[in-house]
Structure formats: C-alpha cells, structure tokens
Scaffold this motif. Structure first.
Motif, PDB file in Angstrom:
ATOM      1  N   ASP A  74      -5.343  -3.062  -1.282  1.00 13.83           N
ATOM      2  CA  ASP A  74      -6.094  -2.912  -0.048  1.00 13.83           C
ATOM      3  C   ASP A  74      -6.435  -4.201   0.666  1.00 13.83           C
ATOM      4  O   ASP A  74      -6.614  -4.241   1.866  1.00 13.83           O
ATOM      5  CB  ASP A  74      -7.411  -2.188  -0.332  1.00 13.83           C
ATOM      6  CG  ASP A  74      -7.243  -0.709  -0.071  1.00 13.83           C
ATOM      7  OD1 ASP A  74      -6.234  -0.368   0.550  1.00 13.83           O
ATOM      8  OD2 ASP A  74      -8.093   0.053  -0.492  1.00 13.83           O
ATOM      9  N   LYS A  90       0.828  -1.195   0.000  1.00 14.56           N
ATOM     10  CA  LYS A  90       0.000   0.000   0.000  1.00 14.56           C
ATOM     11  C   LYS A  90       0.867   1.251   0.000  1.00 14.56           C
ATOM     12  O   LYS A  90       1.991   1.220   0.497  1.00 14.56           O
ATOM     13  CB  LYS A  90      -0.869   0.027   1.263  1.00 14.56           C
ATOM     14  CG  LYS A  90      -1.725  -1.181   1.455  1.00 14.56           C
ATOM     15  CD  LYS A  90      -2.506  -1.015   2.748  1.00 14.56           C
ATOM     16  CE  LYS A  90      -3.154  -2.321   3.152  1.00 14.56           C
ATOM     17  NZ  LYS A  90      -4.009  -2.170   4.329  1.00 14.56           N
ATOM     18  N   PRO A  91       0.310   2.358  -0.501  1.00 14.82           N
ATOM     19  CA  PRO A  91       1.069   3.603  -0.513  1.00 14.82           C
ATOM     20  C   PRO A  91       1.605   3.972   0.873  1.00 14.82           C
ATOM     21  O   PRO A  91       2.734   4.414   1.007  1.00 14.82           O
ATOM     22  CB  PRO A  91       0.052   4.641  -0.989  1.00 14.82           C
ATOM     23  CG  PRO A  91      -0.999   3.877  -1.683  1.00 14.82           C
ATOM     24  CD  PRO A  91      -1.010   2.509  -1.111  1.00 14.82           C
ATOM     25  N   GLU A  92       0.742   3.776   1.887  1.00 12.74           N
ATOM     26  CA  GLU A  92       1.167   4.181   3.223  1.00 12.74           C
ATOM     27  C   GLU A  92       2.325   3.332   3.732  1.00 12.74           C
ATOM     28  O   GLU A  92       3.181   3.791   4.470  1.00 12.74           O
ATOM     29  CB  GLU A  92      -0.011   4.157   4.211  1.00 12.74           C
ATOM     30  CG  GLU A  92      -0.833   2.884   4.253  1.00 12.74           C
ATOM     31  CD  GLU A  92      -2.118   2.968   3.423  1.00 12.74           C
ATOM     32  OE1 GLU A  92      -2.075   3.564   2.325  1.00 12.74           O
ATOM     33  OE2 GLU A  92      -3.158   2.439   3.864  1.00 12.74           O
ATOM     34  N   ALA A  93       2.345   2.054   3.290  1.00  8.86           N
ATOM     35  CA  ALA A  93       3.437   1.173   3.712  1.00  8.86           C
ATOM     36  C   ALA A  93       4.730   1.547   2.998  1.00  8.86           C
ATOM     37  O   ALA A  93       5.812   1.503   3.586  1.00  8.86           O
ATOM     38  CB  ALA A  93       3.062  -0.277   3.418  1.00  8.86           C
ATOM     39  N   VAL A 134      -0.617   8.040   5.903  1.00  2.00           N
ATOM     40  CA  VAL A 134      -1.829   7.837   6.705  1.00  2.00           C
ATOM     41  C   VAL A 134      -2.548   6.596   6.173  1.00  2.00           C
ATOM     42  O   VAL A 134      -2.913   6.555   5.009  1.00  2.00           O
ATOM     43  CB  VAL A 134      -2.765   9.059   6.594  1.00  2.00           C
ATOM     44  CG1 VAL A 134      -4.021   8.840   7.414  1.00  2.00           C
ATOM     45  CG2 VAL A 134      -2.046  10.321   7.031  1.00  2.00           C
ATOM     46  N   PRO A 135      -2.735   5.576   7.014  1.00  2.00           N
ATOM     47  CA  PRO A 135      -3.376   4.354   6.516  1.00  2.00           C
ATOM     48  C   PRO A 135      -4.827   4.604   6.129  1.00  2.00           C
ATOM     49  O   PRO A 135      -5.592   5.180   6.900  1.00  2.00           O
ATOM     50  CB  PRO A 135      -3.309   3.399   7.709  1.00  2.00           C
ATOM     51  CG  PRO A 135      -2.300   3.977   8.629  1.00  2.00           C
ATOM     52  CD  PRO A 135      -2.319   5.456   8.414  1.00  2.00           C
ATOM     53  N   ALA A 136      -5.184   4.172   4.929  1.00  2.00           N
ATOM     54  CA  ALA A 136      -6.545   4.357   4.434  1.00  2.00           C
ATOM     55  C   ALA A 136      -7.565   3.730   5.381  1.00  2.00           C
ATOM     56  O   ALA A 136      -8.574   4.335   5.728  1.00  2.00           O
ATOM     57  CB  ALA A 136      -6.672   3.741   3.043  1.00  2.00           C
ATOM     58  N   ASN A 137      -7.260   2.504   5.800  1.00  2.00           N
ATOM     59  CA  ASN A 137      -8.228   1.800   6.642  1.00  2.00           C
ATOM     60  C   ASN A 137      -8.460   2.509   7.965  1.00  2.00           C
ATOM     61  O   ASN A 137      -9.553   2.483   8.509  1.00  2.00           O
ATOM     62  CB  ASN A 137      -7.750   0.372   6.910  1.00  2.00           C
ATOM     63  CG  ASN A 137      -7.858  -0.477   5.662  1.00  2.00           C
ATOM     64  OD1 ASN A 137      -8.606  -0.143   4.752  1.00  2.00           O
ATOM     65  ND2 ASN A 137      -7.085  -1.550   5.611  1.00  2.00           N
ATOM     66  N   LEU A 138      -7.415   3.158   8.472  1.00  2.00           N
ATOM     67  CA  LEU A 138      -7.565   3.847   9.751  1.00  2.00           C
ATOM     68  C   LEU A 138      -8.581   4.979   9.645  1.00  2.00           C
ATOM     69  O   LEU A 138      -9.542   5.027  10.412  1.00  2.00           O
ATOM     70  CB  LEU A 138      -6.204   4.400  10.213  1.00  2.00           C
ATOM     71  CG  LEU A 138      -6.281   5.272  11.467  1.00  2.00           C
ATOM     72  CD1 LEU A 138      -6.492   4.403  12.698  1.00  2.00           C
ATOM     73  CD2 LEU A 138      -5.047   6.139  11.634  1.00  2.00           C
ATOM     74  N   ARG A 151      -2.810   9.134   1.746  1.00  2.00           N
ATOM     75  CA  ARG A 151      -2.140   7.834   1.906  1.00  2.00           C
ATOM     76  C   ARG A 151      -0.653   7.956   1.605  1.00  2.00           C
ATOM     77  O   ARG A 151       0.179   7.316   2.244  1.00  2.00           O
ATOM     78  CB  ARG A 151      -2.763   6.802   0.972  1.00  2.00           C
ATOM     79  CG  ARG A 151      -4.202   6.527   1.270  1.00  2.00           C
ATOM     80  CD  ARG A 151      -4.737   5.441   0.369  1.00  2.00           C
ATOM     81  NE  ARG A 151      -4.235   4.128   0.777  1.00  2.00           N
ATOM     82  CZ  ARG A 151      -4.534   3.003   0.141  1.00  2.00           C
ATOM     83  NH1 ARG A 151      -5.296   3.039  -0.930  1.00  2.00           N
ATOM     84  NH2 ARG A 151      -4.069   1.857   0.569  1.00  2.00           N
ATOM     85  N   PHE A 195       3.271  12.472   9.610  1.00  2.00           N
ATOM     86  CA  PHE A 195       2.366  11.498  10.243  1.00  2.00           C
ATOM     87  C   PHE A 195       3.080  10.211  10.648  1.00  2.00           C
ATOM     88  O   PHE A 195       2.866   9.667  11.725  1.00  2.00           O
ATOM     89  CB  PHE A 195       1.225  11.155   9.283  1.00  2.00           C
ATOM     90  CG  PHE A 195       0.170  10.283   9.891  1.00  2.00           C
ATOM     91  CD1 PHE A 195      -0.920  10.842  10.527  1.00  2.00           C
ATOM     92  CD2 PHE A 195       0.263   8.894   9.832  1.00  2.00           C
ATOM     93  CE1 PHE A 195      -1.901  10.046  11.104  1.00  2.00           C
ATOM     94  CE2 PHE A 195      -0.716   8.087  10.400  1.00  2.00           C
ATOM     95  CZ  PHE A 195      -1.798   8.672  11.040  1.00  2.00           C
ATOM     96  N   SER A 196       3.957   9.740   9.758  1.00  2.00           N
ATOM     97  CA  SER A 196       4.516   8.398   9.965  1.00  2.00           C
ATOM     98  C   SER A 196       5.643   8.362  10.990  1.00  2.00           C
ATOM     99  O   SER A 196       6.021   7.293  11.450  1.00  2.00           O
ATOM    100  CB  SER A 196       5.038   7.877   8.623  1.00  2.00           C
ATOM    101  OG  SER A 196       6.037   8.758   8.159  1.00  2.00           O
ATOM    102  N   ILE A 207       0.673  16.562   8.715  1.00  2.00           N
ATOM    103  CA  ILE A 207       0.311  15.309   8.038  1.00  2.00           C
ATOM    104  C   ILE A 207       1.542  14.707   7.373  1.00  2.00           C
ATOM    105  O   ILE A 207       1.735  13.498   7.347  1.00  2.00           O
ATOM    106  CB  ILE A 207      -0.798  15.558   6.982  1.00  2.00           C
ATOM    107  CG1 ILE A 207      -2.112  15.887   7.676  1.00  2.00           C
ATOM    108  CG2 ILE A 207      -0.998  14.343   6.093  1.00  2.00           C
ATOM    109  CD1 ILE A 207      -2.654  14.781   8.536  1.00  2.00           C
TER     110      ILE A 207
END
Lengths: 244, 297, 356
Positions: C354, A69-72, B183-187, B179, A102-103, A99
């Motif tokens: 996802d 995922k993008p966030e990962a 920021v995690p989408a699911n969160l 994202r 954020f990570s 933001i």
C-alpha cells in the motif's frame, strides 16, 4: 507468460512456501495440485498481490509483480477466481459483473461481454437482478468466473473451483474450464480434485507442504507417481481410491 | 395526543441524526474504523462558517458551500496523512489514531482560535418561524428535513447506479476481493472519507445553526449521537444508520418529555444505558446488513 | 490458512521488570535527596500515573481491547477513597448535599484506598460480564458509552460527588514513598500477571480469539477476570491520586485524561511493562515541559493571545507519528517483544504494497 521463481512465503512464523518455481505459457492450462495446506492458495495469493512473499520473483510478460498492489496486478492482466468464490453477496448479479469490468469499462464492449457471459452462463441472465448471496453454490461459482472474465484477463487463475459443489455442478464447471481453454484462455488451475483437473490440463505441478514435488504432463504424472500419493503421502503401490 | 409540533421536531431532529450517523457509517462500512475524529470535521465546517461569515463579504450560501467543501477536504486529509499509513497495521492502531486526530484538531482550534465559543452569523430567515400543518417551527427545522431527503435520494442514486457507488458497496462487503477486481483500495477509502466529511459539513450548518455559535468541543456531541444512532440501527448498512438516526431522534424527544425534571440531567446516561442494553440484546442493530466483518489490510 | 501467532512462552522480560522496579526506587531516593521540591512532586505524580498506566496495560495490552472506561474506574476509586478518608466536618463543608450517612463515615487512608479499589472492582464485576463478549466496533462503542454514563453520574450525583464542582479537603497523604511503593508493586504485579497462566491465556486470545477458544480457553472469562483486576488497580491508583492532588472534579476522569493514559501506553508500547513505563515517563516529562512553556508564553507576553491546548496538540502529533512510524510503540521490538495492540490480523495477508 508467467514465471514464478524460488518463491518463499509465510504466515507469521509458519512457512507456507519454500522456494517453489513454476511457469505458465500462453494458451496453456496448467494445473497446480496438492493436498490441503500444501501451499496452492498461498501461491496464487502471492502472484496476485494479496500476500507479499518473503523471497523469490514473480514475472508476468517480462514484468516483475512483487510488491505491486492487487488492483495493479489485475490491470496487468491476471484475474483470480478466489477460493470460496467471494461473491459480493449484497450486490446483485449485474452489479457483481459490473465490478468485474471495473478496470476496462467501455459501454459497448461491456454490453457485448455481458451477452457473451450470458451465452456461457445462461443462468446468470435469469438471475441478473438477484442479490449474489441468494445464488446456489454452483451459480455463485459461475458468477465468480464470469466476473473474473469481465476484465479480459490474459491469465485466469482459478482457486478450487469445484470445491463444495454437487457432482453434476462439478461436471459443468470442468466442461466450462475446457471450453475456456479451447477458446485460448491461459489458465492456472488450482484443484484438489486431481483426477478431473488432469483430464483438462496441458501440464501439471504437484505441491507438497510448500515444496514442488513434481512437474510435467498429466501422462508423465500418472506414470511417475501414483495420484493417491499426492493425497495420502503413500508410495506408488499404496492403495486407496482417489477421493475428493 | 401527539402534537404535530412534536412530529415536526422529531422528524427534523431525526433527519439531522440520520445524516450524522450516515457520515460515520460510510467510513466504518469500508474500513471497519469507528472514526473518533468524525465530530471534528463538523467543527472544521463550523469554524469556516464563523471565519468566512464574520471576516469576509462572501455571501452566506457560498460560505456554506465552502464550509462543506472544507470539511470534506479535511476528512480526506486525515485519511491521507494519518489513517493511510496505519491502515495496514492493526485495527486498534487505527482506532487510537482516530482518537489522536480528534484531540489534535480540537486542540488546534483551542490554540489557534480560542477556547471560548464564537458567534456564527446566519441569515435571519434561517431561524424565522413558519407554520406547517398547524405546527410552528423555525425554518431551519423544515430545511433540515428537506435537505436530508434530498441528500438521501442523491446518495441512494450514487450508491446504486454509479460504478463508484457499486464499488464502495462491494468494498464494504469484501474489501480484498474488490481490489482483486481492479478497484483501487485508496480510491474507495478516500471517497468514503470525502463523503463522510461532506455529510459532517452539511450537518454542521444545521447543528451550528441551532446555537449560532461554534467552539472547539462542538464535535463531541454529534460524535456520540452518531455512535448511538449507528448502534441502534446497525453498523453494517447505510440504511441502518438512517433508521437509527430517526429512532434516536424519537427516543431523545420522547425522553425529554417523559423524564421528570429531577432526572432530566441524567438523560444522556439514560440514552447510553439504553444503548448498552440494546447492544447486549441485539448487537447487530435493528437492520442486519450484508456487510461482513472482514478487516481491511 | 491462517495460523495463530501464539504468545511467546517463557519469561524473557524478568530481568527488565526487576531492573525497572529497582530504577524506580533508586529514582525516588535520588529525587528525594537531590532534586528541588517541585521535582519531588512531579516524581510522585509520575509514580501514581505509572500505576494507572500499568493497570490499563494489564487489560488492554494483553487483551487488545481498548478500554475507554478505565479512567472511570480511576474516578470511582478516587471518590470512594476520598469520601471514606475525609473528616466529616470537611465533607459537610465541601460537599453540602452529601448523604448524612456518607458524611459520618471516616476510616484511615490505607484501608480507604483499598476499599476504593474494591468498589471499582465490584462495579466492574457487575457491569463487565456481558461486555466482554462484544468485540471490535461494538465493544469499543459500548466501553466508550460506559465512560459517558460514568461521567454523567459523577457530574450529576451531587449527594456523593459534589456534582461538577470540585471535591476538596482530601488529606495530602500520598508521599513520594507511597507512590513509588505502589508503582513498584503494580509494576511487578503487572509483570507477573503478564507471565501468569491467566495472562498467557489472555494474550493467546488476543492473538487469535478463535484458536484460543478451540484450545479450550474461556475467552470471555479470562477477559472478565482481567478487567476486574485492572479496575481494582485503577481504583487504588485513583485513591492515591486523589490523596496527592487533594481536590478534584469529574472532568479529571473523562476523555481528556483517558487520552493522556492512552498516549503513555501506546507511545511506549502497550504490549510490555517496560513500554508502558517508558511511555509514562516520556509523556510526564514532555507534559511538564510543555506546561512550563505554555505558562511562560502566557505570562511573558511574547505572543498576544493565550496559549491553550499546546500540550495536548503536541501529544496528539507525537502519538500519530509513533503510530505511523512504529505502531508497536518505542519499546516494540525489545526484549518484551511487543505484539501489536490489535494483533488480530493475519500477519502476511495484507498487501503491504500500500505504501505508494
């Protein structure tokens, strides 16, 4: 550091990338050049997980990124300054930066990072409480870069940072990119403004309609290939100024 | 002359409507999903009040907390089980899913409880009358106003001063970019559903409190209210939802007074006709929000 | 970067459409000859429902807009045709408050059915123009609001509809042949519509509204025409339904029934005629089966409470499951390659990573 191998990607029925490969080593500034629709943004989107490629591999620090995922992927250390800047227009400048961090938020480090960003981009300190949407194009670009830097990326990817900016602003942005390079930030820069990009880049790749047409140092590029051909598809003796 | 009673009633009704609308917009803002199952979260809280209040010795205040918590939990569950798998598909798939979830929960209540309405016990103090500023009104109405004010302040603080709140606003603005910031989408989506359920739960206490009964279809009317209020106020900002709720409360009370008796049964039709007109004249609602129409993938 | 995914040109589904039509006719003969009386009734009901679903498919399947109001137009057709075809004496008894002018009217059933369709189409034509410009959330809410307005009017205007009470005394005119004939005509009509220039333009506008506009397609106009056409089918189907069921009330034209139609359409696959048909068939069979089960459970005393809502509950679970597992519907990937109902999203642009 980053190794992209044989990447295939498509939007629906249209193939956007036909097996491109590229490499970015630590501390390098690599420019990825090409015309509109050559597949530059698609490459970046595939690397950062916004788009899932059909085939090929993306390896970062020895880890496969495909399907993450993008966030990962951000957590692995790749930060993208997206095309069109993508500022959160309803959030204040401070909130945009928050933001960005954020990570990896730690109060003290965050304060320190903010100071550093203000040193790089004094304008952001002045505009700290203003909504991002009220900034000018150049200011938004600075905010976008600052926001991306807040996550302490190991690799910073910039997608057309000079697009739509005034000439003086373009100068500022490229000075800034040079500064970041000199500080040791690894950068993958996507640009249409080939001339300017080649001036700061260590190495360059040229994409043409989804395929890699050239890779090498800026000097090699200049000798082997007329830059104009990158844009107009002309031959080496083809005339034409390089316009942006 | 507008009596103080009218003002208090309108404020109380408007507060309730504002909360109802807010719960719908939390999810809409981020997912761009008009969640048809929203009313059923309210129903879940209503049945919790009924079951715990009737069959257990749990004190009423704890019952209420549990009811709100369960509504939030069920909202989260629907996101996890039904919405998350279809999220990456299409907006219409998600819309149909929400409708199906709504039908599912309604019929689960029909099947496992009863099609008939059930009396829900409330502490008597809830419906006692008090006189405020010369207006006589049930305590419940005053409580509605006070609760709404507290919740609005709390939510404002959450959205403005916590990272989570800022991230949710960012996600409502540009989801994919958010994202990319890690920021995690699911969160954010889960939190949006939890907040939505939480508001539905709180609303349920006052909504069910008015008739002191609950039935499987109780969620339908609040859902419509949420639709109307958000359309009036604007789908694209939380402030819009609140404004829309109060405007709708005022409109509703005014129509109830002004319409002649022969037309009062058409009140709902009038309301919706106004909404449709409103949509055509001003599709973005009273409050233009900064949110874009970007789809969540 | 986004590239429009245009509707496929050509008519790969023609054999399938004709095969389905033939199957419907053969089915009607077989059922009529061999099946018990109850099944003839179910088959008739199925054909009428199929007509409704196909009418819904015409608009929703090709435009990607969820049309909540559809069932309202079914209701308008049902009331209009019933009022026109029912004998004055029966009407004055059944609907005591009806306007005298309406009571006096009586025409044969077939023109009554057609007029029912026309009335629905005219109302759609008056209301729909501004609505077709709206899209996404606002459009969904408006169409839903319109359904509520229709419902309130049906339940309150007792000079016409008998209010929330049952309207009865309608002739039992719709036979298995009438129903099958109507379903076959609608099926072929829906198929040819889908492949017509209008249908193609509509599908192009679903896949990418802006690209379609850029190509000179009048998106609002195309949607509008189809909406009116689809409402006409709804109206006629409503009339046929009323003349099969013979007594009905406004609640048959509300959210609950809309859910059934929607389930039929989405389960089979909203983008294709064969999907809509398969969905209608599956849901009809399932519904009948579950109803029998509900009846059995309630009468046998196996359990000590009354079973309500089992049918809807099962349908909802099935619908959610299908949407999760196969969002394009069962027929989805077959010869009528069904596109998604929405289809507006850029196909690859969405971190499908996802699933975790």
């Amino acid at each position: 550091m980053l190794t992209v191998k044989d990447l295939y990607a498509s939007y629906g029925a249209i193939n956007a990338l036909h097996g491109i490969s590229l490499e970015v080593n630590e501390g390098e500034l690599v420019a990825l050049l090409g015309t509109n629709g050559a597949g530059k943004s698609t490459t970046l989107k595939s690397i950062c997980g916004v788009l899932r490629p059909q085939g090929g591999s993306v390896e970062f620090l020895g880890e496969d990124l495909i399907g993450k995922k993008p966030e990962a992927i951000l957590k692995k250390g790749i930060s993208l300054v997206p095309e069109g800047r993508e500022i959160f227009t309803s959030l204040s400048v401070a909130e945009n930066l928050r933001i960005g961090a954020f990570s990896c938020y730690e109060r003290d480090r965050y304060r320190y990072d903010l100071e550093e960003m203000f040193a790089l981009f004094p304008i952001l300190e002045e505009r700290l409480q203003q909504p991002g949407g009220l900034l000018s194009g150049g200011e938004q670009q600075m905010l976008a870069i600052a926001r991306a830097l807040m996550s302490h990326p190991k690799l910073l990817m910039l997608d057309e940072p000079s697009l739509g900016l005034s000439p003086t602003m373009v100068d500022q942005i490229f000075d800034l990119i040079a500064t970041l390079r000199d500080r040791g930030t690894t950068i993958l820069l996507v640009e249409q403004n080939a001339e300017r990009a080649l001036r700061v880049a260590d190495r360059a790749y040229v994409l043409k309609t989804g395929s890699m047409e050239f890779s090498g140092t800026p000097a090699e590029l200049e000798s082997e290939l007329d830059i104009a051909s990158v844009y107009f598809g002309g031959t080496k003796d083809g005339s034409g100024e390089v316009t942006v | 002359m507008i009596g103080s009673e009218f003002i208090i009633n309108t404020l109380s009704l408007g507060s309730l409507y504002a909360l109802i609308a807010l719960g719908l917009v939390f999810v809409y803002g981020i997912l761009k999903l008009v969640n048809f199952a929203y009313g059923e979260y309210l129903m879940v809280a209503g049945y919790t009040l009924y079951v715990l209040g009737t069959f257990t010795p749990i004190p009423w205040w704890l019952t209420m907390i549990l009811a709100v918590a369960l509504a939030a939990f069920v909202s989260y569950l629907t996101e996890l089980i039904a919405f998350r798998p279809v999220r990456t598909k299409s907006l219409d798939a998600m819309l149909v899913t929400s409708f199906a979830v709504s039908v599912l929960l309604q019929n689960a209540a029909l099947l496992f409880v009863s099609p008939r309405s059930r009396a829900v016990p409330f502490p008597p103090a809830f419906s006692e009358s008090v006189t405020v500023f010369g207006a006589t009104t049930p305590v419940r109405n005053i409580l509605t106003i006070v609760t709404t004010v507290i919740l609005l302040v709390a939510l404002t603080l959450l959205m403005k001063y916590t990272v989570l709140g800022i991230a949710m606003r960012a996600a409502a603005d540009k989801f994919t970019t958010t994202r990319l910031m890690g920021v995690p989408a699911n969160l954010v989506i889960s939190v949006a559903f939890i907040l939505s359920g939480l508001l539905a739960g709180v609303v349920s206490i006052f909504w069910v409190g008015r008739s002191a009964s609950v039935d499987p279809l109780i969620g339908f009317a609040p859902l419509l209210i949420a639709f109307i209020a958000t359309v009036i106020g604007g789908m694209h900002s939380l402030q819009g939802a609140v404004v829309g709720g109060y405007v709708y409360g005022l409109l509703f009370n005014a129509l109830s007074i002004m319409l002649p008796a022969s037309l009062i049964n058409y009140r709902d039709a009038f309301m919706f006709a106004i909404v449709i007109l409103f949509l055509l004249l001003r599709p973005e609602g009273l409050i233009r929000g900064g949110y874009t129409e970007e789809r969540v993938g | 970067m986004s590239t429009p995914k245009m509707a496929r040109i050509g008519s790969p589904g023609r054999p399938a459409a004709f095969a389905l039509a033939a199957l419907l006719i053969v089915g009607a003969f077989a059922v009529n000859a061999f099946a018990p009386f109850v099944v003839v009734g179910i088959y008739t009901y199925f054909c009428v429902t199929l007509m409704m679903v196909l009418g819904l498919q015409m608009f929703m399947g090709n435009s990607g807009i969820l049309n909540w109001t559809y069932i309202g137009f079914v209701g308008i057709g049902a009331y209009a045709a019933s009022i026109l075809s029912t004998a004055p004496a029966l009407k004055s008894m059944g609907v005591p408050n009806m306007y005298p002018a309406l009571v006096a009217l009586q025409i044969p059933v077939v023109p009554a059915l057609l007029i029912g369709g026309v009335v629905a189409a005219v109302i759609a034509a008056i209301l729909a123009w501004p609505l077709m410009r709206l899209s996404d959330a606002v459009g969904v809410i408006t169409l839903f609001a319109m359904l509520i307005v229709f419902h309130v009017i049906m339940t309150q205007w007792d000079n016409v509809t008998n209010g929330p009470r049952t309207f009865f005394g309608v002739q039992a005119f719709t036979t298995i042949w009438m129903a099958t004939g109507a379903a076959v005509i609608t099926l072929l009509g829906a198929y040819f519509f889908r492949e017509s220039s209008l249908g193609l333009r509509l599908r192009a506008s679903r896949d990418d509204r802006h690209a379609a506009k850029a190509m000179g397609i009048n998106v609002v106009g195309v949607r509008y025409l189809t909406f009116v056409l689809s409402s006409f089918v709804a109206g006629v189907a409503g009339g046929l339904w009323a003349h099969y069921i013979t007594s009905f009330s406004p609640k048959s034209f509300y959210v609950g029934e809309m859910f059934v139609l929607l389930t039929m359409l989405v389960i089979g696959g909203a983008g294709s005629i064969s999907g809509a048909t398969l969905g209608a068939l599956l849901v009809t069979v399932m519904r009948e089966g579950l109803r029998q089960l509900e009846g059995y459970l309630n009468n046998s005393g196996v359990i000590n409470f009354e079973v309500y809502g089992l049918t809807e509950l099962t349908m909802a679970v099935l619908l959610v499951t299908i949407l999760i597992v196969r969002p394009a519907g069962i027929v989805g990937g077959q010869e009528f390659r069904f596109p998604r109902i929405g289809g507006k999203r850029k196909p690859a642009e969405a971190a499908d990573s996802d699933e975790s």
